[in-house]
Enzyme design. Structure first.
Site, mmCIF file in Angstrom:
data_model
loop_
_atom_site.group_PDB
_atom_site.id
_atom_site.type_symbol
_atom_site.label_atom_id
_atom_site.label_comp_id
_atom_site.label_asym_id
_atom_site.label_seq_id
_atom_site.Cartn_x
_atom_site.Cartn_y
_atom_site.Cartn_z
ATOM 1 N N ALA A 76 37.091 28.266 -17.550
ATOM 2 C CA ALA A 76 38.469 28.345 -17.843
ATOM 3 C C ALA A 76 39.140 29.304 -16.807
ATOM 4 O O ALA A 76 38.558 30.111 -15.790
ATOM 5 C CB ALA A 76 38.826 29.084 -19.118
ATOM 6 N N GLY A 121 33.356 27.158 -19.741
ATOM 7 C CA GLY A 121 33.669 25.835 -20.112
ATOM 8 C C GLY A 121 33.315 24.847 -19.104
ATOM 9 O O GLY A 121 33.364 23.665 -19.575
ATOM 10 N N GLU A 124 30.227 23.673 -20.632
ATOM 11 C CA GLU A 124 30.585 23.229 -21.899
ATOM 12 C C GLU A 124 31.181 21.782 -21.647
ATOM 13 O O GLU A 124 30.774 20.754 -22.337
ATOM 14 C CB GLU A 124 31.580 23.764 -22.683
ATOM 15 N N GLU A 144 30.648 33.837 -21.994
ATOM 16 C CA GLU A 144 32.176 34.277 -22.612
ATOM 17 C C GLU A 144 32.162 35.672 -23.189
ATOM 18 O O GLU A 144 33.172 36.248 -23.230
ATOM 19 C CB GLU A 144 32.695 33.171 -23.524
#
Length: 270
Positions: A76, A121, A124, A144
């Site tokens: 992110a 992310g 992910e 995270e």
């Protein structure tokens, strides 16, 4: 590899097709100045590109790649997130989720080509793919909790399905980064290739996959995904439903005919 067509989605995402690979799409993360950090605009573009790919019956395999030399995606965009009010973060959440579910729900096989950093992310996005090809420079992880949140792009659900609950817990709780060789040993990535060859090898795998029946590929992926987490009896029912969806298809008829006639099949895709 010669690019035959290119479609840009917003500023940061490109879908390319290549000569000699008519049924393979390359979905490129293209925000190199930020190491592909996923901003709101980039998330929106990933989702839009996935919507278009999912509707394109000509695409039999998709390869997720990066235009940055040293990173697949660093997760992110925390600089953008730092500017958000709580209300803005809540409003942005569906947009962020749509990017990850967009990749996850692509109906054809999807291969991630990972080099350099694939963190948070970014990892992910790779986990949302069916196969991860990584080169020896890859560094993956879900850090995270080290910034006060949790993996929110599917990581807490996808990682244990790959490596088991205990190993996933250790990786998520420790927030540690895992280098390529260990990542391959733990099953965090599926294939390990020489530095600089992740994209080439992933596209080659995509080409091998795309030589097969598009109807069969989509049904097989559906059975694999829907059967996860079910008991064996329920999983076999999912498989049977997927089999019935292809058993009387044009692809099945063509595949059997081509096998008996000792020729390459020409899939009707229906």
């Amino acid at each position: 590899m010669t690019v035959t067509s290119e479609q840009r989605y917003g500023e940061f995402v490109v879908v390319r097709r290549h000569a000699g690979q008519d049924h393979v799409a390359e979905l490129v993360l293209d925000r190199p100045k930020a190491m592909n950090a996923v901003s709101t605009d980039m998330a929106r573009s990933i989702a839009a590109a996935c919507d278009a790919l999912g509707a394109d019956r000509d695409v039999r395999a998709t390869v997720l790649t990066s235009s940055h030399e040293r990173a697949f995606c660093v997760g992110a965009d925390l600089k953008e997130r730092n500017s958000f009010t709580d209300a803005e973060l809540v409003r942005q959440r569906p947009t962020a989720r749509a990017a990850y579910t967009g990749v996850l729900e692509l109906p054809m096989p999807v291969i991630a080509a990972v080099h350099g950093f694939a963190l948070g992310g970014g990892f992910e996005l790779a986990l949302a793919c069916d196969v991860i090809v990584a080169d020896t420079t890859a560094v993956v992880g879900l850090p995270e909790v080290s910034v006060g949140v949790i993996p929110g792009g599917g990581g807490t659900q996808l990682l244990p399905r790959r490596v088991g609950a205990a190993r996933a817990a250790e990786l998520v709780f420790s927030a540690r980064r895992v280098e390529a060789v260990e990542a391959r040993g733990l099953g965090l990535v599926d294939e390990l290739v020489e530095a600089g060859r992740d994209r080439e090898e992933a596209l080659a795998l995509g080409g091998r996959i795309a030589a097969n029946s598009p109807v069969g590929l989509r049904a097989a992926k559906r059975a694999l995904r829907l059967g996860q987490g079910l008991d064996l009896r329920a999983g076999l029912e999912v498989e049977d439903a997927a089999w019935r969806s292809v058993a009387f298809s044009g692809d099945r008829a063509e595949g059997v005919a081509a096998f008996n006639e000792k020729r390459r099949p020409e899939w009707p895709g229906e």
